[in-house]
Scaffold this motif. Structure first.
Motif, PDB file in Angstrom:
ATOM      1  N   VAL A   2       0.745  -1.148   0.017  1.00  0.00           N
ATOM      2  CA  VAL A   2       0.063  -0.087   0.162  1.00  0.00           C
ATOM      3  C   VAL A   2       0.975   1.206   0.055  1.00  0.00           C
ATOM      4  CG1 VAL A   2      -1.739  -1.077   1.188  1.00  0.00           C
ATOM      5  CG2 VAL A   2      -0.261   0.264   2.433  1.00  0.00           C
ATOM      6  N   TYR A   3       2.162   1.030   0.321  1.00  0.00           N
ATOM      7  CA  TYR A   3       3.009   2.335   0.579  1.00  0.00           C
ATOM      8  C   TYR A   3       3.514   2.758  -0.601  1.00  0.00           C
ATOM      9  CZ  TYR A   3       3.435   1.025   5.554  1.00  0.00           C
ATOM     10  OH  TYR A   3       3.212   0.696   6.898  1.00  0.00           O
ATOM     11  N   ARG A  35       0.363   6.380   1.278  1.00  0.00           N
ATOM     12  CA  ARG A  35       0.045   5.260   0.630  1.00  0.00           C
ATOM     13  C   ARG A  35      -0.167   5.620  -0.830  1.00  0.00           C
ATOM     14  NH1 ARG A  35      -4.902   3.580   3.672  1.00  0.00           N
ATOM     15  NH2 ARG A  35      -5.158   5.733   3.167  1.00  0.00           N
ATOM     16  N   SER A  49      -3.344  -3.177  -4.069  1.00  0.00           N
ATOM     17  CA  SER A  49      -3.090  -2.151  -3.260  1.00  0.00           C
ATOM     18  C   SER A  49      -4.050  -1.250  -2.983  1.00  0.00           C
ATOM     19  CB  SER A  49      -1.592  -1.486  -3.391  1.00  0.00           C
ATOM     20  OG  SER A  49      -1.946  -0.527  -4.755  1.00  0.00           O
ATOM     21  N   ALA A  81      -6.021  -0.394   0.885  1.00  0.00           N
ATOM     22  CA  ALA A  81      -5.957   1.025   1.367  1.00  0.00           C
ATOM     23  C   ALA A  81      -7.482   1.222   1.652  1.00  0.00           C
ATOM     24  CB  ALA A  81      -5.345   1.911   0.497  1.00  0.00           C
ATOM     25  N   ARG A 130       0.298  -5.060   7.791  1.00  0.00           N
ATOM     26  CA  ARG A 130       0.854  -4.740   6.492  1.00  0.00           C
ATOM     27  C   ARG A 130       2.233  -5.631   6.373  1.00  0.00           C
ATOM     28  NH1 ARG A 130       0.648   1.662   7.265  1.00  0.00           N
ATOM     29  NH2 ARG A 130      -1.723   1.781   7.037  1.00  0.00           N
TER      30      ARG A 130
END
Length: 193
Positions: free
Chosen positions: A53-54, A67, A84, A88, A107
């Motif tokens: 997600v980052y 994110r 992702s 999120a 995560r």
């Protein structure tokens, strides 16, 4: 597959101290239907998200780092990306609409074991198909300088288990990673046990 009917039957027989939800929801609405059933039948729900997600705007990446869904404005990506972005969205749902409930977001980085090995953009099954066909797996050259978020599944499992039933973990997000970092292009020398 864990259908709503199957879960209702399961929960009619027993209340669970903890549930680790490994199911990937490609649509937020699918998770919203299941969440009340999960949260009502456990003392601690762990929602499995992903370090994917980052975004790359912050180094080192921490749990509060931006994110992808926070920084990307490409509507096509946001509407069509099936990993992702939905992760999120589920995280946002928990943080905004389920505050005060006993959940924790985890995560993990990519995990590997004797039964699983994902390589950046490819799952292990894809890698085997390429190997069987004696074909090269193509990856963008730029990724060789990205840090490989890869950890043994046994470590990830222990780190997740360590978060269960900890009051300070409720309502929080944690990146699960043992801290060993290499880039995807780093030469690796390993011995399998």
């Amino acid at each position: 597959m864990a259908t709503e009917e199957l879960l209702r039957d399961l929960f009619s027989k027993k209340h669970y101290d903890g549930i680790v939800n490994f199911i990937h929801y490609t649509e937020l609405e699918d998770y919203k239907k299941i969440h009340p059933l999960l949260i009502q039948n456990t003392d601690h729900l762990v929602f499995l998200s992903s370090y994917r997600v980052y975004a790359t705007e912050q180094h080192p990446i921490t749990e509060n780092a931006p994110r992808l869904s926070d920084v990307i404005t490409d509507r096509e990506f946001l509407e069509n990306e099936k990993y992702s972005v939905p992760k999120a969205q589920c995280e946002d749902y928990l943080m905004q609409e389920c505050a005060g409930e006993p959940w924790t977001i985890v995560r993990p980085v990519i995990s590997f074991s004797s039964r699983r090995l994902d390589l950046l953009l490819y799952c292990g099954k894809d890698a085997l198909k390429y190997a069987e066909r004696n074909q090269e797996m193509l990856m963008p050259e730029t990724v060789k300088d990205y840090t490989a978020g890869l950890d043994w599944a046994g470590n990830s499992g222990k780190l997740i288990a360590n978060l269960l039933f900890k009051p300070e973990a409720l309502g929080e997000a944690f990146t699960v990673y043992s801290g060993h970092g290499l880039t995807w292009g780093s030469p690796v020398s390993t011995t399998l046990a």
